[in-house]
Design a protein around this motif. Sequence first.
Motif, mmCIF file in Angstrom:
data_model
loop_
_atom_site.group_PDB
_atom_site.id
_atom_site.type_symbol
_atom_site.label_atom_id
_atom_site.label_comp_id
_atom_site.label_asym_id
_atom_site.label_seq_id
_atom_site.Cartn_x
_atom_site.Cartn_y
_atom_site.Cartn_z
ATOM 1 N N ILE A 113 0.873 -1.176 0.000
ATOM 2 C CA ILE A 113 0.000 0.000 0.000
ATOM 3 C C ILE A 113 0.905 1.219 0.000
ATOM 4 C CG2 ILE A 113 -1.736 1.306 1.270
ATOM 5 C CD1 ILE A 113 -2.649 -1.347 2.476
ATOM 6 N N LYS A 114 0.633 2.145 -0.910
ATOM 7 C CA LYS A 114 1.456 3.343 -0.989
ATOM 8 C C LYS A 114 0.551 4.563 -1.045
ATOM 9 C CE LYS A 114 5.288 5.463 -3.360
ATOM 10 N NZ LYS A 114 6.322 5.344 -4.374
ATOM 11 N N LYS A 115 0.875 5.542 -0.210
ATOM 12 C CA LYS A 115 0.145 6.805 -0.172
ATOM 13 C C LYS A 115 1.192 7.901 -0.056
ATOM 14 C CE LYS A 115 -3.413 9.592 0.879
ATOM 15 N NZ LYS A 115 -4.589 9.841 0.172
ATOM 16 N N GLU B 114 4.960 4.024 2.280
ATOM 17 C CA GLU B 114 4.706 2.741 1.642
ATOM 18 C C GLU B 114 4.768 1.649 2.704
ATOM 19 O OE1 GLU B 114 6.531 -0.184 -1.787
ATOM 20 O OE2 GLU B 114 6.934 1.959 -1.894
ATOM 21 N N TRP C 10 -7.168 -2.397 8.618
ATOM 22 C CA TRP C 10 -6.926 -1.308 7.666
ATOM 23 C C TRP C 10 -8.248 -0.787 7.118
ATOM 24 C CZ3 TRP C 10 -2.558 -3.931 4.367
ATOM 25 C CH2 TRP C 10 -1.412 -4.031 5.155
#
Length: 43
Positions: free
Chosen positions: A8-10, A14, A32
């Motif tokens: 998951i990357k925002k 990451e 999550w």
Amino acid sequence: MAEYVFKIKKGEIEIEISSDDAKFIEDELAKWREDILKRSREA
């Protein structure tokens, strides 16, 4: 034996989680999901 890998990357953050324990992955994804839903309700 299955291996589960989620990334998951925002922005700059990451997160990568890897496990062969389906129950652990299921529990983490539920946490999550709840956190994302909570944050979207607060916005």
